[in-house]
Scaffold this motif. Structure first.
Motif, PDB file in Angstrom:
ATOM      1  N   ARG A   1       0.762  -1.626   0.422  1.00 36.38           N
ATOM      2  CA  ARG A   1      -0.405  -0.532  -0.372  1.00 36.38           C
ATOM      3  C   ARG A   1       0.885   1.670  -0.128  1.00 36.38           C
ATOM      4  O   ARG A   1       0.773   2.312  -0.650  1.00 36.38           O
ATOM      5  N   ASP A   2       2.209   1.331   0.591  1.00 33.10           N
ATOM      6  CA  ASP A   2       3.333   2.052   0.542  1.00 33.10           C
ATOM      7  C   ASP A   2       3.426   2.929  -1.043  1.00 33.10           C
ATOM      8  O   ASP A   2       3.597   3.866  -1.326  1.00 33.10           O
ATOM      9  N   ALA A   3       3.872   1.459  -1.658  1.00 33.41           N
ATOM     10  CA  ALA A   3       4.564   1.335  -3.094  1.00 33.41           C
ATOM     11  C   ALA A   3       3.337   2.342  -3.809  1.00 33.41           C
ATOM     12  O   ALA A   3       3.520   2.979  -4.442  1.00 33.41           O
TER      13      ALA A   3
ATOM     14  N   ALA B   1       0.346  -7.308   2.609  1.00 35.45           N
ATOM     15  CA  ALA B   1       0.937  -8.480   2.867  1.00 35.45           C
ATOM     16  C   ALA B   1       0.840  -8.217   4.554  1.00 35.45           C
ATOM     17  O   ALA B   1       0.887  -9.396   5.398  1.00 35.45           O
ATOM     18  N   GLN B   2      -0.006  -7.374   4.636  1.00 34.79           N
ATOM     19  CA  GLN B   2      -0.499  -6.858   6.573  1.00 34.79           C
ATOM     20  C   GLN B   2      -2.002  -7.699   6.763  1.00 34.79           C
ATOM     21  O   GLN B   2      -2.957  -6.898   7.370  1.00 34.79           O
ATOM     22  N   ALA B   3      -2.504  -7.928   5.808  1.00 31.97           N
ATOM     23  CA  ALA B   3      -4.387  -8.317   5.353  1.00 31.97           C
ATOM     24  C   ALA B   3      -4.152 -10.059   5.697  1.00 31.97           C
ATOM     25  O   ALA B   3      -2.983 -10.916   5.317  1.00 31.97           O
ATOM     26  N   PHE B   4      -5.096 -10.651   6.124  1.00 32.01           N
ATOM     27  CA  PHE B   4      -5.182 -12.130   6.220  1.00 32.01           C
ATOM     28  C   PHE B   4      -6.532 -12.316   6.480  1.00 32.01           C
ATOM     29  O   PHE B   4      -7.490 -11.364   6.403  1.00 32.01           O
ATOM     30  N   ASN B   5      -6.821 -13.410   4.998  1.00 38.17           N
ATOM     31  CA  ASN B   5      -8.021 -13.792   4.636  1.00 38.17           C
ATOM     32  C   ASN B   5      -8.874 -14.949   5.918  1.00 38.17           C
ATOM     33  O   ASN B   5      -8.524 -16.367   5.899  1.00 38.17           O
ATOM     34  N   GLU B   6      -9.949 -13.988   6.404  1.00 38.04           N
ATOM     35  CA  GLU B   6     -10.359 -15.538   7.846  1.00 38.04           C
ATOM     36  C   GLU B   6     -10.966 -16.400   7.044  1.00 38.04           C
ATOM     37  O   GLU B   6     -10.909 -17.550   8.332  1.00 38.04           O
ATOM     38  N   ARG B   7     -11.639 -16.743   5.628  1.00 39.74           N
ATOM     39  CA  ARG B   7     -11.883 -17.349   5.292  1.00 39.74           C
ATOM     40  C   ARG B   7     -11.228 -18.559   5.032  1.00 39.74           C
ATOM     41  O   ARG B   7     -11.078 -20.238   4.439  1.00 39.74           O
ATOM     42  N   PHE B   8     -10.233 -18.003   4.248  1.00 34.98           N
ATOM     43  CA  PHE B   8      -8.039 -19.467   3.986  1.00 34.98           C
ATOM     44  C   PHE B   8      -7.435 -19.059   4.754  1.00 34.98           C
ATOM     45  O   PHE B   8      -6.847 -18.026   4.398  1.00 34.98           O
ATOM     46  N   PRO B   9      -7.293 -19.329   6.227  1.00 34.68           N
ATOM     47  CA  PRO B   9      -6.200 -18.806   6.913  1.00 34.68           C
ATOM     48  C   PRO B   9      -4.994 -19.040   6.884  1.00 34.68           C
ATOM     49  O   PRO B   9      -3.890 -18.195   7.315  1.00 34.68           O
ATOM     50  N   VAL B  10      -4.496 -19.837   5.117  1.00 33.32           N
ATOM     51  CA  VAL B  10      -2.903 -19.832   4.950  1.00 33.32           C
ATOM     52  C   VAL B  10      -2.905 -18.554   4.065  1.00 33.32           C
ATOM     53  O   VAL B  10      -1.685 -18.770   3.954  1.00 33.32           O
ATOM     54  N   VAL B  11      -4.018 -17.739   4.271  1.00 33.14           N
ATOM     55  CA  VAL B  11      -3.353 -16.535   3.339  1.00 33.14           C
ATOM     56  C   VAL B  11      -3.213 -15.543   3.691  1.00 33.14           C
ATOM     57  O   VAL B  11      -4.026 -14.628   4.482  1.00 33.14           O
TER      58      VAL B  11
END
Length: 296
Positions: free
Chosen positions: A13-15, A62-72
């Motif tokens: 997001r900074d980029a 890279a700061q986000a986390f996908n709760e539906r797919f924990p490996v993401v």
């Protein structure tokens, strides 16, 4: 000095804010089409102005986390992220379908991904179709005339780089001084596939770009068009390459762009000296037997 000045890993997001015209990025919006903000949170898509021109931006969060797919997490491209990125490309093509090639809006990819979502659920749901759809979308957009420029700011690894980067017309990368990492496969995996000793592969990796990882080696292979040494140069270098891509497409020199262009560039730089010879030999052998099959 900011503690993050020496790396852009995790700062997709900074980029975006560093390269677009100030205050112009509209997330989850492309020509009237709105994306669900909760869907594919690891993918950042939207429209911004670059030097006054509408540009589609696709990046990793890279700061986000996908709760539906924990490996993401950490920049991983998962099932939802792949489809979200693909949809952004198709919506871009739809928005400009009536425009001539010279007016097709650019697509800028900000790359910082350690790989695809390797979870069992993702595999069952067909993650390969998701990432394949994204790769196909970029290839179609490139051939329609959209300039596609990828800029590696952190990690570009394995199949995630295959779908989010390698279909671009030109690929740029921050220098290794920023911790930038590019590689297709770790040496341990190469060892299992080739049956070569890891010690021999480690030796080869210090001099042979085929086995090595890193920005400098990919530059020699033609996989990276230009290395960016300063953060403040990201924006002008990306803009420069967008114009270069426009010019090459206007001249009909599509062979100098995309995967084929990188092969030619790698040969020119001395990193892929056997590629064209191998292709010529394969074509020769095919031509020798083609009539037995094609006209049978």
């Amino acid at each position: 000095m900011d503690e993050f000045d020496n790396t852009m890993i995790g700062r997709g997001r900074d980029a975006i804010e560093m390269i677009v015209d100030p205050g112009t990025f509209q997330e989850n919006l492309i020509e009237g089409y709105s994306f669900d903000a909760e869907y594919g949170p690891g993918a950042v898509v939207g429209t911004a102005k670059m030097d006054g021109q509408d540009t589609t931006i696709i990046a990793n969060d890279a700061q986000a986390f996908n709760e539906r797919f924990p490996v993401v997490f950490g920049g991983v491209i998962g099932l939802e992220e792949g489809y979200k990125m693909a949809t952004a490309v198709y919506r871009t093509m739809k928005a400009d379908e009536a425009k001539p090639m010279s007016k097709k809006r650019p697509i800028v990819l900000i790359v910082d991904t350690p790989g695809n979502g390797p979870g069992k659920l993702e595999e069952i749901c067909g993650m390969n179709k998701s990432t394949g759809a994204y790769q196909l979308a970029l290839a179609e957009a490139r051939k329609l005339g959209h300039p596609i420029v990828a800029c590696v700011i952190g990690r570009a690894i394995s199949g995630a780089f295959l779908c989010h980067g390698l279909q671009a017309d030109h690929i740029l990368a921050l220098s290794k001084d920023f911790g930038t990492m590019i590689h297709v496969m770790p040496l341990t995996s190469i060892a299992r596939i080739t049956k070569m000793d890891i010690e021999r592969l480690e030796e080869l990796s210090t001099s042979n770009p085929v086995f090595a990882a890193g920005v400098d080696f990919f530059y020699k292979l033609g996989g990276v068009q230009e290395i960016i040494n300063k953060l403040e140069d990201m924006r002008p270098v990306i803009l420069k390459h967008i114009q270069e891509v426009y010019a090459l497409k206007a001249a009909g020199k599509f062979e100098e762009l995309g995967p084929w262009g990188r092969g030619l560039l790698g040969d020119k730089r001395g990193g892929r000296t056997h590629r064209l010879k191998a292709m010529a030999k394969m074509n020769e052998e095919f031509d020798a037997v083609a009539d037995k099959y094609i006209n049978a």
